[in-house]
Enzyme design. Sequence first.
Site, mmCIF file in Angstrom:
data_model
loop_
_atom_site.group_PDB
_atom_site.id
_atom_site.type_symbol
_atom_site.label_atom_id
_atom_site.label_comp_id
_atom_site.label_asym_id
_atom_site.label_seq_id
_atom_site.Cartn_x
_atom_site.Cartn_y
_atom_site.Cartn_z
ATOM 1 C CG ASP A 98 -0.093 -0.217 2.524
ATOM 2 O OD1 ASP A 98 1.121 -0.003 2.503
ATOM 3 O OD2 ASP A 98 -0.706 -0.611 3.543
ATOM 4 C CD GLU A 120 0.733 -6.672 3.342
ATOM 5 O OE1 GLU A 120 0.680 -5.434 3.351
ATOM 6 O OE2 GLU A 120 1.558 -7.323 4.006
ATOM 7 C CD GLU A 134 0.319 4.430 4.482
ATOM 8 O OE1 GLU A 134 -0.627 5.108 4.940
ATOM 9 O OE2 GLU A 134 1.505 4.736 4.660
ATOM 10 C CG HIS A 210 6.609 4.362 10.362
ATOM 11 N ND1 HIS A 210 6.249 3.156 10.895
ATOM 12 C CD2 HIS A 210 6.149 4.367 9.089
ATOM 13 C CE1 HIS A 210 5.607 2.450 9.962
ATOM 14 N NE2 HIS A 210 5.523 3.167 8.868
ATOM 15 N NE ARG A 212 4.295 10.019 3.993
ATOM 16 C CZ ARG A 212 4.985 10.974 3.384
ATOM 17 N NH1 ARG A 212 4.518 12.197 3.330
ATOM 18 N NH2 ARG A 212 6.134 10.707 2.802
ATOM 19 C CG HIS A 243 10.906 5.469 9.766
ATOM 20 N ND1 HIS A 243 11.246 6.382 8.797
ATOM 21 C CD2 HIS A 243 10.153 4.530 9.139
ATOM 22 C CE1 HIS A 243 10.725 6.009 7.641
ATOM 23 N NE2 HIS A 243 10.058 4.873 7.819
HETATM 24 C C1 UD1 Z 1 6.683 4.883 3.732
HETATM 25 C C2 UD1 Z 1 5.293 4.471 3.268
HETATM 26 C C3 UD1 Z 1 4.517 3.834 4.422
HETATM 27 C C4 UD1 Z 1 5.311 2.706 5.063
HETATM 28 C C5 UD1 Z 1 6.690 3.198 5.433
HETATM 29 C C6 UD1 Z 1 7.514 2.060 5.945
HETATM 30 C C7 UD1 Z 1 4.245 5.927 1.587
HETATM 31 C C8 UD1 Z 1 3.494 7.154 1.335
HETATM 32 N N1 UD1 Z 1 4.553 5.666 2.864
HETATM 33 O O1 UD1 Z 1 6.518 5.883 4.710
HETATM 34 O O2 UD1 Z 1 3.299 3.298 3.915
HETATM 35 O O3 UD1 Z 1 4.646 2.280 6.223
HETATM 36 O O4 UD1 Z 1 7.338 3.744 4.278
HETATM 37 O O5 UD1 Z 1 8.612 2.487 6.674
HETATM 38 O O6 UD1 Z 1 4.564 5.224 0.673
HETATM 39 N N2 UD1 Z 1 14.329 8.266 4.793
HETATM 40 C C9 UD1 Z 1 15.697 8.177 4.711
HETATM 41 N N3 UD1 Z 1 16.255 6.959 4.452
HETATM 42 C C10 UD1 Z 1 15.528 5.826 4.269
HETATM 43 C C11 UD1 Z 1 14.133 5.922 4.379
HETATM 44 C C12 UD1 Z 1 13.541 7.145 4.623
HETATM 45 O O7 UD1 Z 1 16.392 9.153 4.864
HETATM 46 O O8 UD1 Z 1 16.113 4.764 4.058
HETATM 47 C C13 UD1 Z 1 13.697 9.579 5.068
HETATM 48 C C14 UD1 Z 1 13.740 10.524 3.852
HETATM 49 O O9 UD1 Z 1 13.966 11.838 4.313
HETATM 50 C C15 UD1 Z 1 12.308 10.434 3.327
HETATM 51 C C16 UD1 Z 1 11.521 10.249 4.616
HETATM 52 O O10 UD1 Z 1 12.335 9.393 5.411
HETATM 53 O O11 UD1 Z 1 11.947 11.589 2.605
HETATM 54 C C17 UD1 Z 1 10.143 9.660 4.497
HETATM 55 O O12 UD1 Z 1 10.124 8.502 3.672
HETATM 56 P P1 UD1 Z 1 8.779 8.141 2.867
HETATM 57 O O13 UD1 Z 1 8.990 6.888 2.091
HETATM 58 O O14 UD1 Z 1 8.293 9.321 2.127
HETATM 59 O O15 UD1 Z 1 7.715 7.895 4.020
HETATM 60 P P2 UD1 Z 1 7.669 6.851 5.184
HETATM 61 O O16 UD1 Z 1 7.110 7.529 6.370
HETATM 62 O O17 UD1 Z 1 8.964 6.159 5.293
HETATM 63 N N1 UDP Z 2 11.869 -3.368 10.803
HETATM 64 C C1 UDP Z 2 13.253 -3.530 10.671
HETATM 65 N N2 UDP Z 2 14.085 -2.685 11.365
HETATM 66 C C2 UDP Z 2 13.605 -1.695 12.144
HETATM 67 C C3 UDP Z 2 12.192 -1.517 12.253
HETATM 68 C C4 UDP Z 2 11.351 -2.366 11.544
HETATM 69 O O1 UDP Z 2 13.715 -4.427 9.979
HETATM 70 O O2 UDP Z 2 14.410 -0.975 12.746
HETATM 71 C C5 UDP Z 2 10.988 -4.289 10.054
HETATM 72 C C6 UDP Z 2 9.876 -4.918 10.858
HETATM 73 O O3 UDP Z 2 10.309 -6.082 11.528
HETATM 74 C C7 UDP Z 2 8.868 -5.205 9.761
HETATM 75 C C8 UDP Z 2 9.021 -4.041 8.813
HETATM 76 O O4 UDP Z 2 10.323 -3.514 9.085
HETATM 77 O O5 UDP Z 2 9.217 -6.389 9.043
HETATM 78 C C9 UDP Z 2 7.967 -3.014 9.077
HETATM 79 O O6 UDP Z 2 8.309 -1.848 8.420
HETATM 80 P P1 UDP Z 2 7.705 -0.437 8.812
HETATM 81 O O7 UDP Z 2 7.258 -0.461 10.217
HETATM 82 O O8 UDP Z 2 8.711 0.567 8.388
HETATM 83 O O9 UDP Z 2 6.478 -0.297 7.808
HETATM 84 P P2 UDP Z 2 4.953 -0.800 7.832
HETATM 85 O O10 UDP Z 2 4.945 -2.265 8.060
HETATM 86 O O11 UDP Z 2 4.238 -0.032 8.892
HETATM 87 O O12 UDP Z 2 4.449 -0.418 6.492
#
Ligand code: UD1
Ligand code: UDP
Length: 382
Positions: A98, A120, A134, A210, A212, A243
């Site tokens: 999602d 999924e 999502e 984490h 939004r 995160h």
């Molecule tokens: C995204 C997904 C959310 C999912 C989450 C898992 C969308 C809109 N959201 O949210 O559904 O639950 O991932 O974690 O698709 N960043 C880094 N390094 C990384 C990852 C993220 O620096 O490896 C920072 C960047 O500044 C980035 C920000 O995190 O702009 C947010 O990342 P983004 O993918 O936009 O949103 P998430 O909250 O991670």
């Molecule tokens: N996870 C990980 N390292 C971390 C935090 C989470 O490997 O420090 C794993 C967690 O076990 C799960 C997945 O990341 O498998 C969940 O990701 P996240 O919570 O970022 O996203 P969501 O599932 O809410 O979309």
Amino acid sequence: MSKLRIMSVFGTRPEAIKMCPLVRELASRTDIESLCCVTAQHRQMLDSVLNVFGIKPDWDLNIMTPRQTLSDITSKCLLGMDDAISALKPDMILVHGDTSTTFAGALSAFYHQVAVGHVEAGLRTYDKYSPFPEEMNRVLTSGISDMHFCPTVGNRENLLREGRTENIFVTGNTVIDALKTTVKKNHFFSTEELNDLPYQKKKVILVTCHRRENYGEPMKNIMQALRQIAEEHPDVELVYPVHLSPVVREAADRYLRGAPRVHLIDPLPADEMHNLIDRCYMVLTDSGGLQEEAPALGKPVLVLRRETERPEAVAAGTAKLAGVIQDDIVTMAKRLIMDKHAYEKMAHAVNPYGDGNACRRIADAIEWRYGLRPERPSDYEA
Ligand code: UD1
Ligand code: UDP
């Protein structure tokens, strides 16, 4: 005869954890060419997962920017996917879950008239803005998809209610397949501070947050609740791998840094995280994936959200919705810390999310659709 070209597309940590086992399963089939395209919506957190599972992508869109907006992600994915599809010429594209990568990946496949398989599929809250974005990503992706791989029977029922009756397969969740390869009873943590935690003498509580829709007031409430829990219970240690989103890191720094018995650490590699779940006392989280993993490993989960699209663990008694109000979270956590009976009632391993064979069922279903296998795979039933 040329092989069937199946391209898995993903970009964030959770998609990667749940898709890497499938990329490997597809690669093991003699009639399939398993291709992997990453958008790198997440960069470091994605690379960490690819490293754990030993996957080297065939195409990398490398789109991540700091504080990216939803429009940034979606537009860059769409443009990048044009090149990936033209170069790799897949017969089918698989997307997962999602995220913005999921929706943009499916939309791009549609624009190129390439078939879409949704892994999924069928999770719903029926609240357009929760989880945001999502819930709408899931609905829109279902509208585009040709094959729907549902983790549970309940997910299939959601799709049937929407009038989608064709090509729905109940497979279990691929996250359970992933856990089978990562969790080991004698795991030695490479993250030093995890080896030093007092798993036997104290209650080690694993936390993540984490989402939004929790940005702002709800996240502040959650973090203040976490601080209060740590302050009021000397026998508790909170471990929070924070995160990499700057919004989340700023909130954690502001509300939790320096609190007693709170360990703010960097995101963990998936194998370290899964073994930490296995060893901890319980989990407090707004994550989707953790709501599936913790029940499978017999750990109670308090969900830091107002709703969940994963009602199976709540029905099975291992997860409870704690909401986003400080007092509610503190009260529910306190009960599980103080009341052994209440804790034991929730701490039993149930696994409504799969038997670890989801990837096999998905690969079988794809082969069946393309006439490479005579029988439709039987559905997973919990
Ligand atoms: C995204 C997904 C959310 C999912 C989450 C898992 C969308 C809109 N959201 O949210 O559904 O639950 O991932 O974690 O698709 N960043 C880094 N390094 C990384 C990852 C993220 O620096 O490896 C920072 C960047 O500044 C980035 C920000 O995190 O702009 C947010 O990342 P983004 O993918 O936009 O949103 P998430 O909250 O991670
Ligand atoms: N996870 C990980 N390292 C971390 C935090 C989470 O490997 O420090 C794993 C967690 O076990 C799960 C997945 O990341 O498998 C969940 O990701 P996240 O919570 O970022 O996203 P969501 O599932 O809410 O979309």
